[in-house]
Design an enzyme around this catalytic site. Structure first.
Site, PDB file in Angstrom:
ATOM      1  N   SER A   1     -54.271  35.561 -49.534  1.00 12.97           N
ATOM      2  CA  SER A   1     -54.403  36.304 -48.095  1.00 12.97           C
ATOM      3  C   SER A   1     -53.009  36.482 -47.465  1.00 12.97           C
ATOM      4  O   SER A   1     -52.758  36.084 -46.179  1.00 12.97           O
ATOM      5  CB  SER A   1     -55.209  35.257 -47.255  1.00 12.97           C
ATOM      6  OG  SER A   1     -56.441  34.964 -47.794  1.00 12.97           O
TER       7      SER A   1
ATOM      8  N   ASP B   1     -59.264  38.424 -48.807  1.00 16.13           N
ATOM      9  CA  ASP B   1     -60.198  37.348 -48.315  1.00 16.13           C
ATOM     10  C   ASP B   1     -61.155  38.356 -47.606  1.00 16.13           C
ATOM     11  O   ASP B   1     -62.430  38.014 -47.517  1.00 16.13           O
ATOM     12  CB  ASP B   1     -59.601  36.443 -47.087  1.00 16.13           C
ATOM     13  CG  ASP B   1     -58.774  37.021 -46.138  1.00 16.13           C
ATOM     14  OD1 ASP B   1     -58.538  38.184 -46.292  1.00 16.13           O
ATOM     15  OD2 ASP B   1     -58.538  36.300 -45.208  1.00 16.13           O
TER      16      ASP B   1
ATOM     17  N   ARG C   1     -56.874  25.908 -52.214  1.00 21.39           N
ATOM     18  CA  ARG C   1     -58.346  25.429 -52.432  1.00 21.39           C
ATOM     19  C   ARG C   1     -58.483  25.792 -53.935  1.00 21.39           C
ATOM     20  O   ARG C   1     -58.532  27.169 -54.330  1.00 21.39           O
ATOM     21  CB  ARG C   1     -59.525  26.009 -51.513  1.00 21.39           C
ATOM     22  CG  ARG C   1     -60.642  25.393 -51.824  1.00 21.39           C
ATOM     23  CD  ARG C   1     -61.681  25.494 -50.543  1.00 21.39           C
ATOM     24  NE  ARG C   1     -61.946  26.877 -50.414  1.00 21.39           N
ATOM     25  CZ  ARG C   1     -63.100  27.515 -50.212  1.00 21.39           C
ATOM     26  NH1 ARG C   1     -64.163  26.569 -49.925  1.00 21.39           N
ATOM     27  NH2 ARG C   1     -63.271  29.010 -49.782  1.00 21.39           N
TER      28      ARG C   1
END
Length: 1632
Positions: free
Chosen positions: A1321, A1375, A1257
């Protein structure tokens, strides 16, 4: 393959391979309100969504996707054939099936599809169709074939299927691509704008308000006649005819326009200036000077209200004169406010008074000239008109289905002073359109069938508006009567009528709307394959109306649309046909409509000869009512022809000829109505078969037809009809005499529906803790929680005490036999009980029972010293607080033993057993005989969940949802409720159905005023009811020539056994004669027939009442379980049901007619109560044993406070160890190099890049200066192909750099040099905020040459290789840290981050002095704990269960992340599956059947825990979820599954809470505080979506860290926004 065919696909294949690197789902999110989107180039195929978190804008109405019918796809003749196969290879269907099923289960795909409008239901349907298409097609399109082949070969990712799946979904659901257009078309919020011609002029609206007979319409018509042009819009053809004639008589040329008629006064057919029309036919484009809209209150009519709305908003007239009730004034004003038009109101008072009389008519002998009896049933009209003419008087008849000419003829006959007809019998059709000379209106009933806005038929008391409309016909201004009177036929209705008329009319609040043909055509343009009915449904589903309007009921339209759907018609013609005003209850009319449409579709004109052949013209005069009804139907068919002829003139050409024969038919019908009494008499020989057919159409039941008035009315009417006029009816046969005498006992379906509704209300009262004490229907909990499943076993004693004798039994329940793999063997002995014991002292009665029990043990050689479990059937009302404890509420069945009422019956039995001595008896359960019957039948039929007794007494029980039983704690599962329905009516609920004979029976009983329903139904009273009826008829001279014997006067001389004998099929009349002779009577043949008929009516009423009660119970069960249909079995016992030859058949028939949507089976109980009591005990033992075993299995998951404190302590030790520079630690405590949380001053633009799995993203985040909560976020999501995830590291990071480039292009900021944060992550070891060495890949990534390398540097190198843009990567972010930072921006006290989702982790701000592995001169640093590793060193072994061990061993990293495997969403579902598997293998679940589904790892996803544990989810829905997983469960299974899910998820939340308590206590101690206030930022689906996880987590944290006040703040856009904030904070500190 030819070169041409290859070339044909080169471009398509090229697009395919290019798209493989650009699979994108785009979205733009606003975190607060602001201006629109940034302008940039939008890539083709990406989906843009906009979300403004701070905005309150309303979303469009969600469609009801259950209405979306998939379109069948046809093979494409231009398809690619086998090109894909030639380019690659054939596809393995088995591999494809596995592949597609994997695609179906991917939540990411479901979410993406949901964003495109495919909810779960549509996604499933689309997938089934897509799978079938792929597996069954001989050849697929080349691009799809190639994609599937690549995926099967490992060269593609499963997500590559998504675009082709969506392409298919939009082909079968075309509405998905045009939803916005459909919403616009169906937007009905501003209907005033539909009429531009009306809005172009300034109209004056005059409201003429007043009651009937006030002259309001007269004044409006005077202005209409004086105008140069005008239109009158009326609700009826008769009213339009009246104005048409009145206008022309006044010299004002006026045309007539109705649906079936066009009459032009001009010989050449030119339109006149004035027109009188029915309101549906008014033109909204023709200009007029004056328009009159009559009966404006009908604007709220559920079916026709749209026509008044259309006229009021759309008529192009300078003056609009509105006539109607004053209740519409305010609403019309409000409606006209929306058009900017003012309303001038003229109020009128009634011209002649009318009064409500203080007495009812009570007998037809009391009628006088000028009376009008108003009925709401055609059958009542037939019956009453015949009774009137039997008294030597003539009457006129008017009802709705009569042709207009016949109505006018009958009205003229009644109004004619020289005609002997002085009485009118009519329906409410007289309320409009007819001028009648009525002195007195007499309401025969105040209840009429009505259709609500949903199209549902229901019986309702007439409204004030309806009552006034009808009553106002009395004493009209122009009639000879200057004052009107209103009353009722029956005394008990009069106060109700006064109450109705004392109220003001309810104000009108909404107006009706209806979709137009143009709107439906526009819908059809977008949905060409949808049926017209489906188009209407979707239109209504999407339609939006404001508060002033509602969408009218379209059920009649849909009925016609469905009827002719198979006939090929164009849409406009089909629409017109479906608007035809036909009576769908008339089969002949419906058949004709169908034939008309079929002939029309063939383009064959419907000629006069064709119609004559169809209707059988010429038609003979009617000989009976059946003939008359048929003639009325033929008249409607001719009306239909005329209606269609004005819309399709060329296809219905013979209008004049049809109108001519219609006039002849009208004359024939008029003649029939004039002789209606003769027709009724001609229909009577077999108790009017024709009327019975008509009655059934109106819902009649019983052995005869009748007027259907309620029972007390009928009782008094029958008395008064039998007095002075008996001699005039000597010609009537015996059955008819009984019919009239007992018509109060004959109940039609509408009455049974009413009784059923009342019983449902009483059931609800009985179940409620607030009203149960006062409820007549007690609804007693039995504590029986399950029906048998066939696995019960054991040996029991049973006592059955229910009347004048009782039984003792030995019952053996064995596994391995019978239908349900179980068998029951019984030995019994019956012991009598004397009347002295039944009416003596209770201890003496129970001593007798106990002594008989001991005798049985001796007789059967049963060892006395051995402990024997005993089940006790006690057939009297008891309030049970446990299965083995019940307080006697009251005696019944002539038993009245003293000293037991209000006391524990089981204890009384135990005391008696102790007094008798010599036995070791354990009373385990007390059971009502009704419950026992249900259990007995349930042993052989798994669907049996209702029990009914119809014998000496009557009762019913059923399995109720426990959440509805207020008197019992708990809400999971079901419990059998003993309704004790015999008390129904004790509070007066049945007063209007009780006859004088019921009152006599009640008065002579031992409990007057109690058990009213039982006295109307049960075998103890049926014979006595028959005796009282026969006695009274004899006294009145209707039987035995008036002779009465002493035996007939003696109570109890006719028994229920006699009633059954009288109704034997072949010997019934002989049996009746024998019984009457035994009573000392000398009956004639007619007497025998009459008495047999009395017996039939009494027993038929009993079965009807039982059917109504059963219908209420079954309806409740169906509603409880949210089912459209219900399959259920009713267990039945009792002497009446068993011995009466007709009773079962009648009961079954009526129940099935009242509940046509239910599949109801009746099973007769064998040895019901005794066997059932033993089964209750066996079931109770089975459930107790199973519960203990389940509890033992789940016990290790239930952690006590001491265990949680140990977990907290071990977590604290792990935290401290991880901070040290040396020594091993399972809790890694990784430095993040984030030294500060946001302070709210962050501003500027930042990029955030997030690689967390198969999706990448890219985000742009903008912070505005000095304003918290003012953030805007724009993002795109990119799917990473599998070959990239598992290729080389360089390829992976080049791919990421390409995605970043695409995003910068999209946002138009490629030239900007922006700081960026990189959320990565995966486990990394950081040495600075912008460096991170990858420790190991997880989540399916296997890219080579990455582990042990700096991932930030690898991304920088990839960006350099592109040489297109420059990016300053400031921070590498975990994260969890991003979540903390995101929430800290909202709350400065947030210094802890928690992820509780697929994984589990915590970070927090640690004092740098405690971090030995870091040497930096700062005060704090955020530490990424990686607490999932707690327990890797064995520190949690004492709380780890065998199921956790199994899950760990089958994971990809055995022995690692032990704490995470106890707490994270990735593993909770698998733990549950392991527990369910163990319970099933132990025979505690799913009947011991271990299915392949249950053995499949990963099948039980954690989302199912959230769904199953939802408090809003009923057990039926839990079963539905399990069935989706291929697990066929019972209600009991569902309870256990829910319990398993609960303990597993609760343990996870408690462990997270213990860990969190360790973290916050450490922060508190670091700072030397006695009390700490701190906020935890949280993200993760488990925390956000699970219904209880967050609450348990917070509760545990509070309990284990009492000195900390911890607030949990859910994160929004945590990782992306957090990465940007870390970047912003780091950049600020660099610049300082």
């Amino acid at each position: 393959m030819s070169m041409n065919r290859c070339a044909c696909f080169i471009s398509r294949l090229q697009r395919h391979f290019n798209s493989r690197t650009h699979r994108v789902t785009a979205g733009i999110c606003h975190v607060s309100s602001g201006s629109g989107l940034l302008h940039g180039q939008h890539r083709p195929g990406s989906v843009v969504c906009i979300r403004d978190v701070s905005s309150n804008s309303s979303s469009p109405k969600s469609p009801d996707t259950s209405l979306f019918v998939p379109v069948s796809l046809k093979a494409d003749p231009s398809a690619d054939g086998g090109v894909g196969m030639e380019l690659t290879q054939p596809l393995d269907k088995n591999e494809l099936l596995k592949l597609l099923n994997r695609f179906y289960k991917r939540r990411e795909m479901q979410k993406l599809a949901a964003d495109q409008g495919l909810d779960a239901r549509l996604f499933h349907q689309a997938f089934i169709s897509f799978r079938k298409y792929i597996l069954e097609m001989t050849s697929l399109p080349a691009d799809l074939h190639i994609i599937l082949n690549d995926i099967c070969c490992g060269a593609g990712h499963i997500d590559d299927i998504y675009p082709y799946f969506m392409r298919h979904a939009k082909q079968i659901f075309p509405m998905l691509d045009c939803m916005d257009d459909l919403r616009k078309i169906s937007d009905l919020r501003v209907p005033a704008n539909w009429y531009p011609e009306a809005r172009a002029i300034q109209r004056k609206v005059i409201f003429h308000a007043g009651p009937t007979n006030s002259g309001k319409t007269y004044h409006a018509i005077q202005r209409y006649l004086a105008a140069k042009s005008g239109v009158y819009c009326g609700p009826l053809k008769l009213l339009a005819h009246e104005i048409f004639e009145k206008s022309n008589d006044a010299g004002v040329p006026c045309d007539l326009v109705t649906g079936e008629e066009r009459t032009f006064v001009d010989p050449e057919g030119r339109a006149s200036g004035h027109v009188a029309c029915t309101i549906e036919m008014c033109s909204v484009t023709t200009p007029y000077e004056v328009a009159v809209i009559d009966e404006i209150q009908m604007i709220r009519d559920p079916s026709r209200g749209w026509a008044w709305t259309r006229a009021l908003l759309g008529l192009c007239a300078e003056e609009i004169h509105v006539c109607g009730e004053s209740a519409a004034i305010d609403f019309v004003r409000e409606l006209m406010y929306t058009t900017g038009e003012e309303v001038e109101v003229h109020n009128y008072q009634r011209l002649t008074p009318f009064s409500i009389l203080d007495h009812a008519v009570e007998s037809l002998d009391n009628l006088r000239p000028g009376d009008c009896i108003v009925c709401f049933s055609k059958n009542d009209i037939y019956s009453i008109s015949r009774q009137i003419e039997a008294r030597g008087q003539e009457c006129a008849v008017i009802y709705g289905s009569l042709p207009p000419g016949t109505k006018l003829s009958q009205a003229k006959k009644f109004n004619d002073p020289d005609d002997p007809c002085k009485i009118l019998v009519a329906t409410d059709a007289i309320g409009m359109g007819l001028n009648l000379s009525i002195k007195r209106i007499i309401f025969n009933s105040l209840v009429k069938p009505n259709v609500n806005e949903k199209g549902e038929k229901q019986m309702e008391t007439i409204s004030t508006s309806q009552a006034l409309q009808i009553a106002g016909r009395a004493g009209r201004f122009s009639s000879k009567f200057k004052e009107g009177e209103v009353t009722t036929m029956y005394r008990d209705d009069l106060p109700v009528l006064k109450e109705i008329l004392s109220h003001s009319v309810d104000p009108i609040e909404t107006a009706g709307l209806h979709p137009t043909a143009e709107q439906i055509e526009m819908f059809a343009y977008h949905l060409p394959d949808a049926t017209l009915s489906n188009l209407l449904d979707i239109f209504v589903s999407l339609s939006q109306v404001d508060g002033l309007y509602f969408v009218c009921n379209i059920d009649d339209f849909k009925f016609l649309a469905d009827m002719i759907q198979h006939i090929p018609l164009n849409l406009r013609s089909r629409y017109v046909f479906c608007t035809a005003p036909i009576n769908k209850k008339q089969p002949f009319v419906c058949t004709s409509f169908l034939k008309f449409a079929r002939q029309f579709s063939r383009d064959e004109p419907l000629t006069f000869d064709w119609v004559c052949r169809h209707v059988g013209w010429p038609l003979a005069p009617p000989k009976n009512i059946k003939d008359l009804v048929h003639l009325e139907a033929v008249h409607d068919v001719l009306d239909l022809y005329l209606w269609l002829s004005y819309r399709f003139m060329d296809m219905f050409p013979d209008t004049a000829s049809i109108r001519e024969i219609q006039r002849e038919l009208d004359d024939t019908i008029q003649q029939g109505v004039r002789n209606i009494t003769r027709l009724i008499r001609a229909s009577d020989p077999t108790i009017t078969d024709t009327l019975q057919t008509q009655s059934n159409r109106h819902g009649w039941t019983g052995s005869n037809s009748g007027t259907g008035s309620r029972s007390q009315r009928g009782q008094r009417a029958s008395e008064q009809m039998m007095d002075s006029s008996l001699t005039s009816r000597l010609h009537d046969n015996s059955s008819q005499r009984v019919d009239r005498f007992l018509h109060a006992m004959r109940l039609h379906d509408d009455q049974l529906v009413d009784i059923s509704a009342r019983f449902q209300a009483e059931m609800k009262k009985g179940l409620s803790a607030e009203s149960s004490a006062a409820a007549a229907v007690k609804m007693l909990p039995t504590h029986v929680r399950s029906t048998p499943d066939g696995s019960e076993k054991g040996q029991f004693l049973a006592l059955d005490l229910g009347g004048s004798k009782f039984k003792v039994l030995q019952v053996k329940v064995r596994e391995g036999m019978g239908i349900r793999k179980g068998g029951v063997e019984m030995e019994e002995k019956v012991y009598p009980i004397s009347k002295e014991l039944l009416n003596g002292r209770a201890p003496e009665l129970f001593d007798h029972v106990s002594e008989s029990l001991k005798d049985f043990l001796h007789v059967k050689n049963i060892i006395l010293e051995k402990k024997h479990p005993l089940a006790f059937t006690f057939s009297f009302p008891c309030e049970q607080t446990r299965l083995d404890k019940g307080l006697l509420l009251s005696w019944s069945k002539n038993c009245r033993a003293r000293g037991l009422q209000g006391k524990d019956v089981v204890q009384a039995l135990r005391d008696a057993i102790d007094r008798t001595g010599g036995m070791d008896i354990e009373v385990l359960a007390m059971v009502n005989d009704t419950v026992a019957t249900m259990m007995t039948c349930g042993f052989d039929d798994q669907y049996c969940e209702v029990g009914v007794i119809i014998g000496t007494g009557t009762n019913a029980c059923y399995m109720e949802e426990l959440r509805h039983v207020d008197l019992v704690e708990g809400d999971e599962g079901r419990m059998c409720v003993n309704t004790e329905w015999g008390g129904f009516g004790d509070d007066g609920a049945l007063n209007d159905f009780i006859t004088e004979f019921d009152q006599d029976v009640d008065a002579a009983s031992i409990n007057p005023g109690k058990q009213i329903f039982e006295k109307m139904v049960s075998g103890l009273y049926l014979g006595e009811l028959v005796r009282l009826v026969v006695l009274k008829m004899a006294k009145r001279g209707l039987l035995f020539d008036g002779c009465v014997s002493d035996a007939l006067r003696t109570k109890g001389k006719i028994t229920t056994a006699h009633v059954a004998a009288m109704e034997e099929y072949k010997t019934g009349l002989k049996n009746t004669r024998d019984i009457l002779v035994e009573l000392g009577l000398n009956p004639s043949e007619d007497d025998c027939i009459a008495v047999q008929h009395v017996s039939t009516i009494v027993s038929f009423r009993s079965s009807n009442l039982v059917a109504a009660g059963l219908a209420a119970i079954l309806t409740r069960i169906k509603q409880n379980r949210h089912l459209r249909t219900l399959r259920i079995t009713v267990g039945v016992d009792g002497t009446v049901y068993k011995t009466h030859p007709q009773y079962p058949k009648r009961l079954h028939k009526v129940v099935r007619r009242l509940l046509p949507e239910c599949q109801v089976r009746f099973v007769l109980s064998d040895s019901g109560s005794s066997k059932g009591a033993a089964l209750v005990t066996a079931v109770a033992q089975r459930l107790a044993s199973r519960k203990q075993q389940v509890d033992d299995t789940l016990a290790p998951f239930r952690l006590n406070q001491e265990q949680l404190q140990l977990v907290k302590a071990r977590m604290r030790v792990g935290l401290e160890a991880g901070l040290k520079s040396k020594g091993p630690s399972a809790v890694k405590m990784l430095p993040s190099y984030v030294y500060h949380t946001p302070d709210g001053t962050e501003r500027g633009k930042y990029l955030a890049l997030d690689l967390g799995g198969t999706n990448f993203r890219a985000m742009l985040v903008k912070f505005k200066k000095g304003l918290q909560n003012n953030t805007r976020l724009y993002h795109k999501i990119y799917t990473i192909p599998l070959e990239i995830m598992q290729g080389t590291g360089e390829e992976l990071f080049d791919h990421l750099a390409q995605y970043v480039s695409d995003f910068l292009d999209y946002m138009g900021i490629k030239k900007a040099h922006l700081p960026a944060g990189f959320t990565f992550s995966f486990p990394c070891e950081q040495t600075a905020i912008d460096t991170g060495i990858l420790v190991s890949w997880t989540k399916g990534f296997k890219a080579t040459d990455c582990e042990g390398h700096d991932v930030v540097n690898m991304l920088r190198e990839a960006i350099k290789r592109r040489n297109e843009y420059d990016l300053d990567i400031v921070a590498l972010v975990n994260d969890t840290v991003g979540t903390m930072m995101s929430c800290a921006y909202e709350d400065p006290q947030c210094e802890v981050g928690l992820i509780a989702g697929t994984g589990s982790n915590v970070c927090y701000m640690e004092e740098l002095k405690n971090i030995e592995k870091i040497d930096v001169e700062m005060s704090k640093m955020c530490i990424n704990t990686e607490w999932g590793g707690l327990g890797d060193d064995g520190s949690l072994d004492d709380i780890i269960t065998p199921f956790d061990v199994e899950v760990d061993q089958n994971s990809v990293n055995p022995g690692k992340q032990r704490f995470e495997k106890l707490t994270s969403g990735m593993y909770l579902g698998e733990i549950v599956r392991q527990v369910l598997l163990d319970l099933t293998r132990g025979g505690l679940l799913f009947r011991g059947r271990v299915t392949e589904t249950l053995k499949t790892p990963g099948i039980f996803q954690t989302k199912y825990l959230s769904q199953i544990e939802s408090d809003r989810l009923a057990l039926l829905q839990v079963r539905s979820i399990l069935q989706q997983l291929g697990l066929d469960s019972t209600c009991d299974d569902s309870i256990i599954v829910k319990e398993v899910c609960g303990v597993v998820s609760r343990r996870a939340a408690e462990l997270c809470g213990a860990g969190m308590a360790a973290v916050v206590d450490k922060i508190r101690e670091n700072r030397g505080l006695d009390h700490l206030n701190i906020t935890v930022g949280v993200d993760g689906a488990l925390y956000k979506l699970h219904p209880h996880f967050s609450g348990v987590l917070q509760e545990t944290t509070r309990a284990l860290a009492p000195q900390c006040n911890v607030t949990f703040l859910p994160s929004e856009e945590g990782s992306g926004k957090g990465a940007a904030l870390i970047t912003a904070v780091a950049r600020q500190k660099q610049n300082c």
